[in-house]
Scaffold this active site. Structure first.
Site, PDB file in Angstrom:
ATOM      1  N   PHE A  19       9.855 -37.140  12.029  1.00 42.99           N
ATOM      2  CA  PHE A  19      10.317 -38.343  12.731  1.00 42.99           C
ATOM      3  C   PHE A  19      10.904 -39.322  11.723  1.00 42.99           C
ATOM      4  O   PHE A  19      10.546 -39.306  10.551  1.00 42.99           O
ATOM      5  CB  PHE A  19       9.155 -39.000  13.478  1.00 42.99           C
ATOM      6  CG  PHE A  19       8.550 -38.097  14.522  1.00 42.99           C
ATOM      7  CD1 PHE A  19       9.019 -38.123  15.827  1.00 42.99           C
ATOM      8  CD2 PHE A  19       7.546 -37.207  14.191  1.00 42.99           C
ATOM      9  CE1 PHE A  19       8.480 -37.288  16.782  1.00 42.99           C
ATOM     10  CE2 PHE A  19       7.002 -36.359  15.143  1.00 42.99           C
ATOM     11  CZ  PHE A  19       7.471 -36.392  16.439  1.00 42.99           C
ATOM     12  N   CYS A  20      11.749 -40.195  12.212  1.00 41.87           N
ATOM     13  CA  CYS A  20      12.379 -41.216  11.403  1.00 41.87           C
ATOM     14  C   CYS A  20      11.316 -41.977  10.597  1.00 41.87           C
ATOM     15  O   CYS A  20      10.316 -42.380  11.175  1.00 41.87           O
ATOM     16  CB  CYS A  20      13.107 -42.187  12.309  1.00 41.87           C
ATOM     17  SG  CYS A  20      13.930 -43.504  11.432  1.00 41.87           S
TER      18      CYS A  20
END
Lengths: 82, 396
Positions: A19-20
């Site tokens: 994920f970011c």
């Protein structure tokens, strides 16, 4: 840029489980070890990567080859310039 | 006899041990179950307090207690270095050749800092991730009479994500109180395109930097420190001169999980986001799940979960691990809600000037931090002071 003219990819980072800012951090880690002219593809399923990675590439002075939508993820291709 | 071994006596390991002792007290008393914590030092350290040593508001002695005193009397404590986990034989090898056999394993080995990964870090940069480093930073702040302060993050992920922002805000407040702020330029460097990983928190914090006159440099990935010119350079080609440099050092997971082949070179254990079982490999790109070790769990900083590396994460993960292991010991299914981790995290966030906010979130709900106020600052102080009587004992 049409995908057909994309340069040959020297390394692919599969960051689809990440994920970011994971995909961006993975790209940066790889670029630290890359040579000028290397073309790196990041596979990311995180929508944030579509904007974060091109913004970082511009600031870092590398070349965005393109963001290519794939089946459920994006292939983001970057050429290392220095 | 079913043996449960817990590696690490930090927040996660201690709390899992105490919750298991509570759930399985009858089985332990009858000699059917044994719960053992293995810890390298035998001391439990409250790491969130280190930042306050640097801010002149805490002493190391208040942040360290004997692990034995925090553990339920039913839990055995072994002090020793963990060398290797041999999952195929269900054994943990300790220094000096000791082997411990387990039926269930909990890996709560945390994270470690690697300042030496960046040349000249140790001589030039300050940090607050050990008591010694925090005291050194305190001395540097005491000696500071104005100049350029650069605060940055030299590797992600790292422990306590708000900490470098909090340090920037608290130093700003201190320098205002000391009438040094107008003689000081402050710079904050973030490796990503905003000041904080979570967008909603970044939106809350960015105006605070503006209000305090701290210049933000995004996409600043520390590449090198030049000790002669007193410059920190980024991979992106930016150079910042400094008189006082404060950097979050790079972090990794424990060496023993890398050496055991359970984690990649980063040291973060592939972990199921709901069951907290360790995965035998990362899940496949098409979404196919890799097998999980049915009897091996990870929590806290040790995991690769996309969550804060913070005691709070371990605090909310521990009841899930305890529920699942207790159910397995008894041969029943874990209770669905209690046995599923939802990604819950809650942490305080200092803004300076005696104010703080709070971040509460889970996998599906990003934080919506309330307007910073004195209440949350006091909340953080009270939480820190009462920690020893609450969190490790499972009282909150």
């Amino acid at each position: 840029m049409p995908e057909e003219s994309a340069p040959v990819i020297s390394r692919t980072i599969d960051a689809r489980g990440s994920f970011c800012p994971g995909p961006l951090m993975e790209l940066i880690r790889n670029i630290r070890e890359a040579q000028p002219g290397d073309v790196i593809a990041v596979l990311s399923a995180d929508a944030g990567s579509r904007t974060d990675i091109p913004r970082w590439v511009e600031k870092a002075g590398h070349r965005m080859v393109g963001v290519f939508p794939r089946d459920g993820y994006d292939e983001i291709v970057v050429e290392t310039l220095h | 006899m079913q043996r449960i071994i817990i590696l690490g006596g930090g927040v996660g390991g201690t709390l899992v041990a105490n919750l298991l002792a509570r759930k399985l007290h009858a089985e332990i008393d009858r000699g059917r179950v044994a719960v053992t914590v293995v810890d390298a030092t035998g001391d439990h350290v409250y790491q969130p307090g280190f930042m306050y040593i640097a801010m002149g508001a805490e002493r190391e002695q208040s942040l360290r207690r004997a692990e034995r005193g925090l553990l339920d009397r039913r839990v055995e404590l072994v002090v020793g270095d963990i060398v290797r986990i041999d999952e195929s034989r269900r054994a943990v090898e300790l220094g000096e050749g000791t082997r411990l056999i387990y039926d269930y394993l909990v890996v709560a080995t945390g994270s470690r800092i690697l300042p030496e990964a960046i040349a000249h870090f140790n001589e030039e940069a300050h940090h607050f991730y050990t008591p010694d480093a925090a005291r050194r930073l305190r001395r540097a702040l005491d000696a500071f009479t104005g100049g350029r302060i650069v605060i940055g993050i030299a590797g992600m992920p790292y422990k306590c994500p708000p900490a470098p922002l909090e340090v920037a805000f608290l130093i700003d407040s201190e320098l205002r109180d000391r009438h040094l702020r107008d003689r000081t330029e402050m710079h904050f460097c973030s490796p990503i395109g905003r000041v904080f990983t979570i967008e909603s928190v970044s939106e809350m914090a960015t105006p605070v930097f503006v209000e305090k006159g701290i210049e933000v440099h995004t996409f600043f990935n520390v590449d090198e420190i030049d000790p002669e010119q007193k410059l920190v350079r980024s991979l992106e080609g930016e150079e910042l001169p400094y008189d006082l440099l404060i950097l979050v050092p790079p972090h990794k997971g424990a060496q023993c999980v890398i050496d055991s082949g359970l984690a990649p070179s980063s040291g973060w254990l592939p972990t199921d986001r709901e069951t907290l079982q360790v995965k035998t490999a990362p899940d496949a790109p098409d979404g196919t799940k890799a097998p999980r070790f049915p009897n091996v769990y990870a929590l806290g900083d040790a995991t690769d979960l996309p969550l804060s590396k913070a005691g709070s994460t371990a605090h909310f993960e521990a009841p899930v691990v305890a529920e699942r292991i207790a159910a397995q010991v008894r041969g029943v299914e874990p209770e669905a809600t209690a046995g599923t981790y939802t990604g819950k995290v809650m942490c305080f966030f200092e803004i300076g000037g005696g104010k703080a906010t709070v971040l509460q979130f889970d996998y599906n709900h990003p934080p919506r931090p309330p307007k910073p106020n004195r209440f949350w600052h006091l909340g953080k102080i009270v939480f820190n002071k009462t920690y020893w009587h609450t969190v490790p004992k499972g009282r909150v």
